[in-house]
Design a protein around this motif. Sequence first.
Motif, short mmCIF file in Angstrom:
data_model
loop_
_atom_site.label_atom_id
_atom_site.label_comp_id
_atom_site.label_asym_id
_atom_site.label_seq_id
_atom_site.Cartn_x
_atom_site.Cartn_y
_atom_site.Cartn_z
N PRO A 26 0.79 -1.24 0.00
CA PRO A 26 0.00 0.00 0.00
C PRO A 26 0.82 1.29 0.00
N VAL A 27 2.08 1.23 0.46
CA VAL A 27 2.88 2.46 0.52
C VAL A 27 3.99 2.53 -0.52
N ARG A 85 3.32 5.53 -3.63
CA ARG A 85 1.88 5.32 -3.76
C ARG A 85 1.16 6.46 -3.03
N LYS A 87 -0.41 6.64 -0.22
CA LYS A 87 -0.20 6.72 1.23
C LYS A 87 1.22 7.15 1.61
N THR A 88 2.15 7.09 0.71
CA THR A 88 3.56 7.30 1.03
C THR A 88 3.85 8.63 1.74
N TYR A 90 2.15 10.27 3.75
CA TYR A 90 1.47 10.37 5.03
C TYR A 90 2.02 9.43 6.10
N VAL A 91 2.99 8.59 5.73
CA VAL A 91 3.53 7.63 6.69
C VAL A 91 4.97 7.99 7.06
#
Length: 114
Positions: A26-27, A85, A87-88, A90-91
């Motif tokens: 996901p990331v 991606r 989400k990248t 935000y993590v």
Amino acid sequence: MSEYITIKENRDFSRLYRRGKSYVSPVLVTYVLKSKHNNLRFGITTGKKIGKAVKRTRARRVIRAAYYELYPELKQGYDIIFVARGKTPYVKSNVVYKAMRQHLAAANVLKQSL
């Protein structure tokens, strides 16, 4: 920082997209291909779907930090591309580090620990 060799040419990115093996989370998406030379090269791609410039820059920074942390454990002789991606940005880098480690372990790029 001079020991890190980056991929900058469009033909190298295209070759990895066509012939490289991909690993998805996901990331992060990782493309790995054995290279002819004995260097470890890497490239980072962040598309416009990630967001505006600030988000794309953060995504690159997070991926780069995870790669630099994992670098001593990697075998030489591979070309690697990391694609950000949604989400990248935000993590934290440790989440990307875990995904990157899983991808590179599946690709057999990590050195064997004794």
